[in-house]
Write a protein that holds these residues in place. Structure first.
Motif, PDB file in Angstrom:
ATOM      1  N   GLN A 197      12.233   5.493  -4.558  1.00  0.00           N
ATOM      2  CA  GLN A 197      12.055   6.385  -3.408  1.00  0.00           C
ATOM      3  C   GLN A 197      10.629   6.360  -2.853  1.00  0.00           C
ATOM      4  O   GLN A 197      10.368   6.932  -1.791  1.00  0.00           O
ATOM      5  CB  GLN A 197      12.404   7.820  -3.805  1.00  0.00           C
ATOM      6  N   ALA A 198       9.731   5.715  -3.575  1.00  0.00           N
ATOM      7  CA  ALA A 198       8.332   5.643  -3.089  1.00  0.00           C
ATOM      8  C   ALA A 198       8.284   4.911  -1.761  1.00  0.00           C
ATOM      9  O   ALA A 198       9.009   3.939  -1.536  1.00  0.00           O
ATOM     10  CB  ALA A 198       7.460   4.943  -4.126  1.00  0.00           C
ATOM     11  N   ARG A 199       7.408   5.366  -0.886  1.00  0.00           N
ATOM     12  CA  ARG A 199       7.298   4.761   0.449  1.00  0.00           C
ATOM     13  C   ARG A 199       5.982   3.984   0.535  1.00  0.00           C
ATOM     14  O   ARG A 199       4.911   4.492   0.185  1.00  0.00           O
ATOM     15  CB  ARG A 199       7.382   5.830   1.535  1.00  0.00           C
ATOM     16  N   VAL A 200       6.095   2.755   1.022  1.00  0.00           N
ATOM     17  CA  VAL A 200       4.954   1.839   1.075  1.00  0.00           C
ATOM     18  C   VAL A 200       5.001   1.023   2.358  1.00  0.00           C
ATOM     19  O   VAL A 200       5.992   1.037   3.097  1.00  0.00           O
ATOM     20  CB  VAL A 200       4.961   0.871  -0.142  1.00  0.00           C
ATOM     21  N   ASN A 201       3.919   0.319   2.633  1.00  0.00           N
ATOM     22  CA  ASN A 201       3.893  -0.705   3.673  1.00  0.00           C
ATOM     23  C   ASN A 201       3.080  -1.875   3.131  1.00  0.00           C
ATOM     24  O   ASN A 201       2.541  -1.795   2.020  1.00  0.00           O
ATOM     25  CB  ASN A 201       3.319  -0.174   4.985  1.00  0.00           C
ATOM     26  N   GLU A 202       2.976  -2.940   3.894  1.00  0.00           N
ATOM     27  CA  GLU A 202       2.287  -4.128   3.382  1.00  0.00           C
ATOM     28  C   GLU A 202       1.486  -4.825   4.474  1.00  0.00           C
ATOM     29  O   GLU A 202       1.751  -4.669   5.678  1.00  0.00           O
ATOM     30  CB  GLU A 202       3.284  -5.115   2.771  1.00  0.00           C
ATOM     31  N   VAL A 203       0.492  -5.606   4.037  1.00  0.00           N
ATOM     32  CA  VAL A 203      -0.293  -6.452   4.927  1.00  0.00           C
ATOM     33  C   VAL A 203      -0.561  -7.764   4.199  1.00  0.00           C
ATOM     34  O   VAL A 203      -0.549  -7.816   2.966  1.00  0.00           O
ATOM     35  CB  VAL A 203      -1.640  -5.805   5.326  1.00  0.00           C
ATOM     36  N   VAL A 204      -0.775  -8.811   4.963  1.00  0.00           N
ATOM     37  CA  VAL A 204      -1.269 -10.074   4.414  1.00  0.00           C
ATOM     38  C   VAL A 204      -2.635 -10.315   5.028  1.00  0.00           C
ATOM     39  O   VAL A 204      -2.767 -10.438   6.253  1.00  0.00           O
ATOM     40  CB  VAL A 204      -0.317 -11.255   4.723  1.00  0.00           C
ATOM     41  N   LEU A 205      -3.657 -10.333   4.188  1.00  0.00           N
ATOM     42  CA  LEU A 205      -5.027 -10.539   4.645  1.00  0.00           C
ATOM     43  C   LEU A 205      -5.387 -12.014   4.542  1.00  0.00           C
ATOM     44  O   LEU A 205      -4.939 -12.707   3.625  1.00  0.00           O
ATOM     45  CB  LEU A 205      -6.004  -9.729   3.806  1.00  0.00           C
ATOM     46  N   HIS A 206      -6.204 -12.483   5.497  1.00  0.00           N
ATOM     47  CA  HIS A 206      -6.702 -13.855   5.440  1.00  0.00           C
ATOM     48  C   HIS A 206      -8.190 -13.853   5.760  1.00  0.00           C
ATOM     49  O   HIS A 206      -8.785 -12.801   5.989  1.00  0.00           O
ATOM     50  CB  HIS A 206      -5.909 -14.765   6.369  1.00  0.00           C
ATOM     51  N   ALA A 207      -8.799 -15.035   5.750  1.00  0.00           N
ATOM     52  CA  ALA A 207     -10.250 -15.151   5.865  1.00  0.00           C
ATOM     53  C   ALA A 207     -10.775 -14.406   7.088  1.00  0.00           C
ATOM     54  O   ALA A 207     -10.312 -14.615   8.211  1.00  0.00           O
ATOM     55  CB  ALA A 207     -10.647 -16.624   5.940  1.00  0.00           C
ATOM     56  N   GLY A 208     -11.740 -13.518   6.853  1.00  0.00           N
ATOM     57  CA  GLY A 208     -12.352 -12.742   7.925  1.00  0.00           C
ATOM     58  C   GLY A 208     -11.810 -11.335   8.056  1.00  0.00           C
ATOM     59  O   GLY A 208     -12.347 -10.536   8.823  1.00  0.00           O
ATOM     60  N   ASP A 209     -10.748 -11.005   7.309  1.00  0.00           N
ATOM     61  CA  ASP A 209     -10.161  -9.665   7.389  1.00  0.00           C
ATOM     62  C   ASP A 209     -10.898  -8.690   6.480  1.00  0.00           C
ATOM     63  O   ASP A 209     -11.312  -9.045   5.373  1.00  0.00           O
ATOM     64  CB  ASP A 209      -8.694  -9.699   6.961  1.00  0.00           C
ATOM     65  N   ALA A 210     -11.009  -7.452   6.956  1.00  0.00           N
ATOM     66  CA  ALA A 210     -11.565  -6.359   6.144  1.00  0.00           C
ATOM     67  C   ALA A 210     -10.554  -5.222   6.149  1.00  0.00           C
ATOM     68  O   ALA A 210     -10.115  -4.772   7.210  1.00  0.00           O
ATOM     69  CB  ALA A 210     -12.896  -5.889   6.693  1.00  0.00           C
ATOM     70  N   LEU A 211     -10.162  -4.778   4.969  1.00  0.00           N
ATOM     71  CA  LEU A 211      -9.182  -3.702   4.808  1.00  0.00           C
ATOM     72  C   LEU A 211      -9.895  -2.445   4.320  1.00  0.00           C
ATOM     73  O   LEU A 211     -10.595  -2.479   3.308  1.00  0.00           O
ATOM     74  CB  LEU A 211      -8.115  -4.127   3.795  1.00  0.00           C
ATOM     75  N   TYR A 212      -9.708  -1.350   5.054  1.00  0.00           N
ATOM     76  CA  TYR A 212     -10.279  -0.069   4.624  1.00  0.00           C
ATOM     77  C   TYR A 212      -9.218   0.727   3.884  1.00  0.00           C
ATOM     78  O   TYR A 212      -8.133   0.999   4.420  1.00  0.00           O
ATOM     79  CB  TYR A 212     -10.791   0.747   5.808  1.00  0.00           C
ATOM     80  N   LEU A 213      -9.529   1.111   2.633  1.00  0.00           N
ATOM     81  CA  LEU A 213      -8.647   1.950   1.834  1.00  0.00           C
ATOM     82  C   LEU A 213      -9.356   3.261   1.519  1.00  0.00           C
ATOM     83  O   LEU A 213     -10.391   3.263   0.843  1.00  0.00           O
ATOM     84  CB  LEU A 213      -8.269   1.252   0.523  1.00  0.00           C
ATOM     85  N   PRO A 214      -8.834   4.374   1.986  1.00  0.00           N
ATOM     86  CA  PRO A 214      -9.419   5.673   1.636  1.00  0.00           C
ATOM     87  C   PRO A 214      -9.251   5.963   0.146  1.00  0.00           C
ATOM     88  O   PRO A 214      -8.514   5.274  -0.567  1.00  0.00           O
ATOM     89  CB  PRO A 214      -8.600   6.661   2.485  1.00  0.00           C
ATOM     90  N   THR A 215      -9.916   6.977  -0.322  1.00  0.00           N
ATOM     91  CA  THR A 215      -9.853   7.375  -1.726  1.00  0.00           C
ATOM     92  C   THR A 215      -8.407   7.589  -2.174  1.00  0.00           C
ATOM     93  O   THR A 215      -7.618   8.216  -1.472  1.00  0.00           O
ATOM     94  CB  THR A 215     -10.640   8.676  -1.936  1.00  0.00           C
ATOM     95  N   ALA A 216      -8.087   7.028  -3.343  1.00  0.00           N
ATOM     96  CA  ALA A 216      -6.806   7.245  -4.034  1.00  0.00           C
ATOM     97  C   ALA A 216      -5.614   6.559  -3.373  1.00  0.00           C
ATOM     98  O   ALA A 216      -4.469   6.862  -3.724  1.00  0.00           O
ATOM     99  CB  ALA A 216      -6.528   8.736  -4.205  1.00  0.00           C
ATOM    100  N   LEU A 239       0.824  -1.210   0.000  1.00  0.00           N
ATOM    101  CA  LEU A 239       0.000   0.000   0.000  1.00  0.00           C
ATOM    102  C   LEU A 239       0.855   1.256   0.000  1.00  0.00           C
ATOM    103  O   LEU A 239       1.945   1.282   0.591  1.00  0.00           O
ATOM    104  CB  LEU A 239      -0.912   0.003   1.234  1.00  0.00           C
ATOM    105  N   GLY A 240       0.349   2.291  -0.645  1.00  0.00           N
ATOM    106  CA  GLY A 240       1.034   3.575  -0.671  1.00  0.00           C
ATOM    107  C   GLY A 240       0.083   4.738  -0.499  1.00  0.00           C
ATOM    108  O   GLY A 240      -1.027   4.731  -1.053  1.00  0.00           O
ATOM    109  N   HIS A 241       0.487   5.719   0.263  1.00  0.00           N
ATOM    110  CA  HIS A 241      -0.320   6.934   0.468  1.00  0.00           C
ATOM    111  C   HIS A 241      -0.421   7.703  -0.854  1.00  0.00           C
ATOM    112  O   HIS A 241       0.504   7.680  -1.671  1.00  0.00           O
ATOM    113  CB  HIS A 241       0.340   7.804   1.537  1.00  0.00           C
ATOM    114  N   PRO A 242      -1.524   8.422  -1.085  1.00  0.00           N
ATOM    115  CA  PRO A 242      -1.650   9.228  -2.302  1.00  0.00           C
ATOM    116  C   PRO A 242      -0.528  10.249  -2.486  1.00  0.00           C
ATOM    117  O   PRO A 242      -0.245  10.657  -3.624  1.00  0.00           O
ATOM    118  CB  PRO A 242      -3.004   9.918  -2.131  1.00  0.00           C
TER     119      PRO A 242
END
Length: 531
Positions: free
Chosen positions: A476-495, A436-439
């Motif tokens: 130079q882009a800055r990101v982070n990561e997650v691993v989702l599994h059954a039952g997970d809900a990820l909220y991503l804001p616009t963009a 994931l990366g911030h806008p």
């Protein structure tokens, strides 16, 4: 603790209040009866009729006012002690008794919030609970956060109710990708992955209010343990025949196909004219039944894991499919729609990757479409008509855009991109990695420009370091990561940028609801119009 224990706790609390209040109620009834009897005898002895209830001079007072006041005072004292202890000694100094009291209050609030909602029956199923616990143990053994609270400045599993200033923590793309290259998807214990995770993980039953704060602040996070979401995960993941029986072997669905595992979205305008220099990605679309997609996806898992049971399931599905093909050839009355079907040879199909689509429109569901109604019935938390279940996930019901499900097979990758609306993404089976990366990283993402068939998508192959060097801003882009599994809900804001790696056969559905503009300036600076 399971939802059964949450409701059991709430019921015990109510029973305790009733037991404590009962002596007062009994005394009140005896006193009232005694007074009534004495008044009646006195009235008759004086030759008068007994006075009516409406003429009683004293009203009955609630018998449990003192009890409620005592409970309030005790709760206030306990809360004050917790706050003072945290202030003096740090948040970890609170003793276990205080923590348990806080958790119990959270569980009671969860019960009160959901007492009018139909909680799925399968939360009481011991076998389903055991399978879920096995999945959790496996997941946590394979995918482990690399950084602790001291290194991040916050505990991802116990995030503060006020988002930290540096939230979410991010690292350079080079750090994250070199730690775990995208094409390396299979992890088998005792091996494990160290995850560059900066996102908070909230528990729906005990941290709902904190998660709501982050959502309202338009910050990304994960939320788990919603009983309704977990119920879908148990149905879809535990029983491979559940969706198979619902979606069948004959109806055809849009499915993306590619001879390579990297999928790039594109859309050709007009009569399919191509911009100068445009090279069409190798992925295209075909029509495929759910049964055949399941066969292909299980084959990828069987190949990677060398699983005999998985191989047996693949052979059974293939035999079922071949029988249907033979029957259709012999019986002209059976539907035999070959439009856009995948006409690859069996050998080619084994090498291809497929991305299965299942979409639902609210308007079609209202009109009575069986498949659309099936999706909305299965996923009530994405249904804007059912606000008791969907109010957290469908932020703006007037701007809902249907439900989009993409079922992935091991190894399939969706190119990095951003969308023009907020998004809730859920996993109901299997595992997915999201980078994931911030806008505000838009300028560093090496995107195809406006007007390009793959607009809003990165042109860089994230699995190829040579292409990183050709686009130095990307490094130079800055990101982070997650691993989702059954039952997970990820909220991503616009963009918000997201790059998707399917780590196994998985079931993912998402719903969008409205556009926000807090990051519009970053998107406009990249040359894209957000309106």
């Amino acid at each position: 603790a399971s939802c059964v224990s949450y409701f059991a706790y709430a019921e015990k609390e109510e029973q305790l209040l009733n037991i404590q209040a009962e002596p007062n109620r009994m005394h009140q009834r005896r006193t009232t009866a005694s007074k009534s009897s004495s008044r009646t005898q006195s009235s008759y002895s004086n030759g008068k009729r007994p006075a009516s209830n409406s003429r009683r001079r004293k009203k009955q007072q609630p018998s449990n006012i003192a009890l409620r006041a005592a409970i309030f005072v005790i709760s206030f004292i306990l809360a004050t002690l917790v706050i003072v202890a945290n202030h003096l000694f740090g948040t970890n100094a609170t003793n276990s008794a205080s923590t348990n009291n806080v958790n119990k209050r959270d569980l009671l609030r969860f019960y009160l919030r959901n007492k009018d909602t139909n909680i799925p029956d399968d939360v009481n199923d011991p076998a389903a609970k055991a399978r879920a616990e096995q999945r959790e143990a496996r997941y946590h053994s394979l995918y482990r956060p690399k950084f602790n609270q001291t290194q991040l400045g916050y505990d991802i599993y116990n995030c503060p109710s006020t988002p930290p200033e540096n939230y979410p923590m991010a690292w350079t793309t080079v750090e994250v990708l070199r730690n775990w290259m995208p094409h390396d998807v299979t992890t088998i214990a005792p091996a494990n992955r160290q995850i560059y995770q900066g996102l908070c993980v909230f528990d729906y039953t005990t941290q709902y209010d904190a998660a709501l704060t982050y959502r309202n602040a338009e910050l990304p996070f994960i939320i788990r343990n919603d009983p309704n979401v977990m119920s879908v995960a148990r149905r879809w993941e535990d029983d491979t025949e559940y969706l198979h029986n619902a979606l069948g072997d004959e109806r055809l669905f849009r499915t993306e196909r590619s001879p390579v595992n990297d999928f790039m979205w594109y859309r050709l305008r007009g009569k399919g004219t191509k911009p100068r220099g445009f090279v069409k990605p190798p992925n295209d679309e075909v029509s495929m039944s759910y049964g055949e997609w399941l066969e292909r996806a299980l084959a990828k898992d069987a190949e990677a894991l060398q699983g005999e049971e998985l191989s047996a399931m693949v052979n059974e599905l293939k035999e079922r499919r071949m029988k249907l093909i033979t029957r259709k050839k012999q019986d002209d009355s059976l539907e035999n729609d070959d439009r856009d079907q995948d006409n690859s040879t069996e050998e080619e199909k084994l090498k291809n990757w497929y991305y299965f689509r299942l979409t639902a429109s609210l308007s079609k569901a209202i009109e009575g479409s069986p498949s659309d109604n099936f999706v909305y019935d299965e996923l009530p938390f994405f249904d804007p008509r059912k606000r008791s279940k969907s109010q957290f996930y469908i932020v703006d019901p007037s701007e809902e855009r249907g439900i989009n499900c993409r079922f992935g097979m091991r190894g399939v990758i969706a190119a990095n991109h951003f969308d023009m609306s907020r998004n809730f993404i859920m996993i109901f089976g299997g595992e997915r990695r999201y980078i994931l990366g911030h806008p505000n990283q838009c300028k560093n993402m090496a995107l195809h420009p406006a007007g390009h068939p793959s607009v809003r998508h990165s042109k860089v192959d994230w699995n190829n370091p040579l292409e990183w060097d050709q686009n130095p801003e990307f490094k130079q882009a800055r990101v982070n990561e997650v691993v989702l599994h059954a039952g997970d809900a990820l909220y991503l804001p616009t963009a918000y940028f997201h790059y998707i790696v399917n780590l196994s056969l998985n079931y993912q559905c998402n719903a969008r609801s409205g556009t926000t503009h807090e990051n519009a300036k970053h998107i406009r600076e990249c040359g894209f119009n957000m309106g």
